[in-house]
Each structure stands twice: as structure tokens, then as C-alpha cells.
Design an enzyme around this catalytic site. Structure first.
Site, mmCIF file in Angstrom:
data_model
loop_
_atom_site.group_PDB
_atom_site.id
_atom_site.type_symbol
_atom_site.label_atom_id
_atom_site.label_comp_id
_atom_site.label_asym_id
_atom_site.label_seq_id
_atom_site.Cartn_x
_atom_site.Cartn_y
_atom_site.Cartn_z
ATOM 1 N N HIS A 23 0.803 -1.232 0.000
ATOM 2 C CA HIS A 23 0.000 0.000 0.000
ATOM 3 C C HIS A 23 0.838 1.286 0.000
ATOM 4 O O HIS A 23 0.316 2.346 -0.344
ATOM 5 C CB HIS A 23 -0.925 0.036 1.222
ATOM 6 C CG HIS A 23 -1.945 -1.055 1.247
ATOM 7 N ND1 HIS A 23 -2.810 -1.292 0.198
ATOM 8 C CD2 HIS A 23 -2.247 -1.989 2.199
ATOM 9 C CE1 HIS A 23 -3.593 -2.329 0.507
ATOM 10 N NE2 HIS A 23 -3.271 -2.760 1.702
ATOM 11 N N ASP A 31 -3.297 -10.973 -1.872
ATOM 12 C CA ASP A 31 -3.709 -10.408 -0.582
ATOM 13 C C ASP A 31 -5.162 -9.939 -0.757
ATOM 14 O O ASP A 31 -5.570 -9.580 -1.865
ATOM 15 C CB ASP A 31 -2.806 -9.217 -0.258
ATOM 16 C CG ASP A 31 -3.053 -8.613 1.111
ATOM 17 O OD1 ASP A 31 -2.237 -8.856 2.011
ATOM 18 O OD2 ASP A 31 -4.051 -7.866 1.265
ATOM 19 N N HIS A 76 -6.518 -7.299 0.080
ATOM 20 C CA HIS A 76 -6.623 -5.868 -0.221
ATOM 21 C C HIS A 76 -5.991 -5.559 -1.585
ATOM 22 O O HIS A 76 -4.960 -6.141 -1.937
ATOM 23 C CB HIS A 76 -5.920 -5.048 0.868
ATOM 24 C CG HIS A 76 -6.508 -5.244 2.235
ATOM 25 N ND1 HIS A 76 -6.016 -6.164 3.129
ATOM 26 C CD2 HIS A 76 -7.561 -4.644 2.833
ATOM 27 C CE1 HIS A 76 -6.742 -6.124 4.244
ATOM 28 N NE2 HIS A 76 -7.691 -5.209 4.090
ATOM 29 N N ASP A 92 -5.024 -12.840 4.298
ATOM 30 C CA ASP A 92 -6.268 -12.223 4.763
ATOM 31 C C ASP A 92 -7.469 -12.533 3.873
ATOM 32 O O ASP A 92 -8.575 -12.050 4.124
ATOM 33 C CB ASP A 92 -6.103 -10.704 4.976
ATOM 34 C CG ASP A 92 -5.247 -10.035 3.930
ATOM 35 O OD1 ASP A 92 -4.961 -10.672 2.908
ATOM 36 O OD2 ASP A 92 -4.860 -8.865 4.134
HETATM 37 ZN ZN ZN Z 1 -4.213 -7.247 3.079
#
Ligand code: ZN
Length: 385
Positions: free
Chosen positions: A140, A175, A177, A264
Site C-alpha cells: 500500500h 492479498d 486488499h 487475509d
Molecule cells: Zn491485506
């Protein structure tokens, strides 16, 4: 006579110092997951043996970090750690709830990034076919922005390092996200194809990564996003991977695949809403390995600490080609205590039995996403259907 299959050489990138730092106790991000993964593997005897190595990293240098991040951002991180956090630092995301300031922050982020650099070096030197840094995957972070527990974007730094020596790179992000920091770093470049499968930005941070984000300028068509609905199951995830990611990887024909495997997406992750078991990660890794390219794997998110360490340990067994032997064994055989009360049958989760109605609903949404992504990205690569 058949030729024996060459054993994959695997490198686990880690050092005890990585275990000496921790995010604040109220922060969901737990940096002990890498050490826990190592402990499971060591107790099973899976870090040693022919073709396997453990490699210690060095911290990423300032010069290396500045190949992506701005000097003012790096200086703001250093200043924040010594107690000087101003409005400019806060504007860069430093000292926020998601990116708290803690003791050793810069040393930890530099060492974790250095571990991904080491993985890239091992791959470039031809010393391993798969290099895995469970402490990596800070996807990120932006050039001047801390975001989502990420300060230094090790993935971007590694991709840049690979590109600098002429390698074509696919970054595949599973992931939960969206891998926004990496996507935007290479959005206008064909040198790194970014493919992210993630929970839809309609329901999850960082609120982007939609089918229409496909790259720009020279990078048009070299970015693919596969947003998945809450409740996505193993089979739906794998269908999206097979329909979109694997054909794109094969069409792009990279020299190196960089894989972010945050755990996740697993069911019961406290920060997300998908419903995968770690069996899906194994199947995904098998498909990626079947592309027969050097693989640089990093960790990422995963907020159920025990499930994440178990998932990464399982992933390592797949990298090593050892999964078959371990999946059915009881934990006692390896002397491992995983600390989970839910499942005592080994590293693998029990097989999933989804509710048919929910499965049908998820399948419909995933099929619609697959259709859109194919429409938006496949034509750039001569792919039909
Ligand atoms: Zn994540």
C-alpha cells in the site's frame, strides 16, 4: 526412461532481528507472523535439506529506498520515530491509526524491505527458483505516503530492481486488499504487469482496484484488477485466477513472477470478508509454479495470526514440493503446536463445503467480474474469450 523432475531450490529469507520489532499492541498488524512461520517450518525440519536454504537479509539502503520513495517522506519517517511528527508528516499518513509510529519503525521497515531485496538477489543470481520473504509485501505504501500498515514499499523496490537489469516482471497479488501502491507505481509502464485479486473496493480498504483500472499510456493493458465479492469461496477464487490471471501471465511471458500472498483472504480474517481456506492458496501456488518462472514470494496481510503463519508454512511446503507428505500428518509428528483450537489435522484447513445458495450468488458475481476484466484487458495481449 523419463527424466526426473528437477527439484525446486527454495530460499527462506529471514533473520532473528526481524522478530525483535513489533507494531503497537493495539495495531492489528502483527510482525511476529514471519517468526512463527519459521518456527513451524523449523520444527517440521522443512527449512533444511537438498535445495533449501535460509538466507539472512541486510536492511535496504537509503539509496535503494529512494528509488521509489521521496527523500522528504523518508526523512519524515525518521523524524517521526524520534518524536518529531508535524502536519506534513501526518499528511503523508505517518502517525495515523493505520500507520502508527513505534520504536524501531524505520529499522524494521528497512530490514523487511531489505529481505525482499535479498529475495530478488537470490533469484537474479540463479541461487533459488523460489525465494520467500514472509516479512515482505507492503503493497500500500506510496512514494510519499504511508498507508495500511505499510511504510516502505518493498514490492515496488524489488520490481524496480528486477526491471533495472532488463527483467520482465509480473506482480500477482492475492492479498485480500487491492495492491494499490504497486499498481500506481507501474501504471504507465509495460515493464511490470500488475494483477490483483482482492475483495471489492466497494466493501474494503483501499476502496479501489476496479475492473476499469487497466493501466495508462505505455502501460495500457498491463494492469488487471479482479474485485471479488464478500463471501468468495475457494472454487470462485480459483475460477477467477484460472480465467484471468494465469492466461495473462502466460501471455505476458515474464522472466520473474513476484507473488504477494497475504493470508487475509482466509475465512474469519478479522479485517476482511472472504471465505477461503488455505487449500485455495495451495492450488493457486501450484498453478503459478506451473508457469515455470522464478518466483519471488512475499507475505503481506493476514490478521488471524495463527492461521496466517500456518498458511505461509503450508505455502512453503508447496514451494518445496513437500505438501503431499505433510497434509495428512498429525501435528504431533512434527512436534508442532499451532495454537489453534479450530483444527488439529495438520497445516491444511478442512475442505470447504459452501452453502449452495451462497455459492451460486458468489459465482454469479465472480463470473460478471471475469467477463468485464477479459473485455477490458485481454485484447491488449491477443487473448480472446
Ligand atoms: Zn491485506
Amino acid at each position: 526412461m523419463t527424466t526426473p523432475v528437477k527439484k525446486r531450490r527454495t530460499a527462506f529469507i529471514h533473520c532473528p532481528e526481524l522478530e525483535s520489532f513489533s507494531y503497537p499492541p493495539d495495531c492489528p498488524f502483527n510482525s511476529s507472523r514471519a517468526g512463527r512461520t519459521r518456527k513451524i517450518l523449523a520444527s517440521m525440519g522443512l527449512l533444511t535439506g537438498p535445495g533449501r536454504s535460509e538466507v539472512a537479509p541486510q536492511p535496504a539502503t537509503r539509496e535503494r529506498i529512494l528509488t521509489f520513495h521521496s527523500p522528504s517522506y523518508l526523512d519524515a519517517l525518521i523524524a517521526a520515530e524520534s518524536g518529531h511528527l508535524d502536519v506534513e508528516g501526518l499528511r503523508m499518513g505517518i502517525g495515523t491509526e493505520d500507520c502508527p509510529v513505534f520504536k524501531g519503525l524505520v529499522a524494521y521497515a528497512s530490514l523487511a524491505a531489505g529481505a525482499t531485496m535479498k529475495a530478488a538477489e537470490v533469484i537474479l543470481a540463479g541461487e533459488a527458483d523460489v525465494a520467500f520473504n514472509p516479512s515482505g509485501g507492503y503493497h500500500h505504501a506510496g512514494p510519499s505516503k504511508a498507508s495500511g500498515f505499510c511504510y516502505i514499499n518493498d514490492v515496488v523496490l524489488a520490481c524496480k530492481k528486477l526491471v533495472a537489469v532488463g527483467k520482465r516482471v509480473v506482480f500477482l497479488d492475492i492479498d485480500v486488499h487491492h495492491g494499490d501502491g504497486v499498481q500506481w507505481a507501474f501504471y504507465d509502464s509495460p515493464d511490470v504487469m500488475t494483477i490483483s485479486l482482492h475483495e471489492s473496493g466497494k466493501t474494503l480498504f483501499p476502496w479501489g482496484g476496479f475492473e476499469e483500472e487497466v493501466g495508462d499510456g505505455d502501460g495500457l493493458g498491463y494492469c488487471a484488477n479482479v474485485p471479488l465479492p464478500p463471501g468468495t469461496t475457494d472454487s470462485a477464487f480459483l475460477r477467477a485466477l484460472d480465467a484471468v490471471a494465469i492466461p495473462l501471465i502466460r501471455a505476458y511471458n515474464p522472466d520473474v513472477i513476484v507473488l504477494e500472498m497475504g493470508m487475509d483472504m482466509l475465512a474469519a480474517d478479522p479485517l476482511a470478508h472472504l471465505n477461503l481456506t488455505n487449500n485455495a492458496y495451495c492450488d493457486a501456488i501450484e498453478r503459478i509454479l506451473a508457469c515455470r518462472r522464478p518466483l519471488l514470494a512475499v507475505g503481506g496481510g493476514g490478521y488471524n495470526v495463527e492461521n496466517t503463519a500456518r498458511g505461509w508454512a503450508l505455502a512453503w511446503t508447496v514451494f518445496c514440493g513437500e505438501d503431499g507428505g505433510w497434509s495428512d500428518m498429525s501435528l504431533g509428528l512434527g512436534g508442532v503446536m499451532l495454537g489453534t483450537s479450530e483444527w488439529q489435522g495438520g497445516l491444511r484447513d478442512p475442505e470447504q463445503v459452501p452453502d449452495p445458495a451462497i455459492q451460486a450468488e458468489v459465482d454469479r458475481a465472480v463470473d460478471e467480474t471475469i467477463r468485464k476484466v477479459k473485455l477490458n484487458v485481454f485484447p491488449y495481449h491477443g487473448l480472446t474469450d
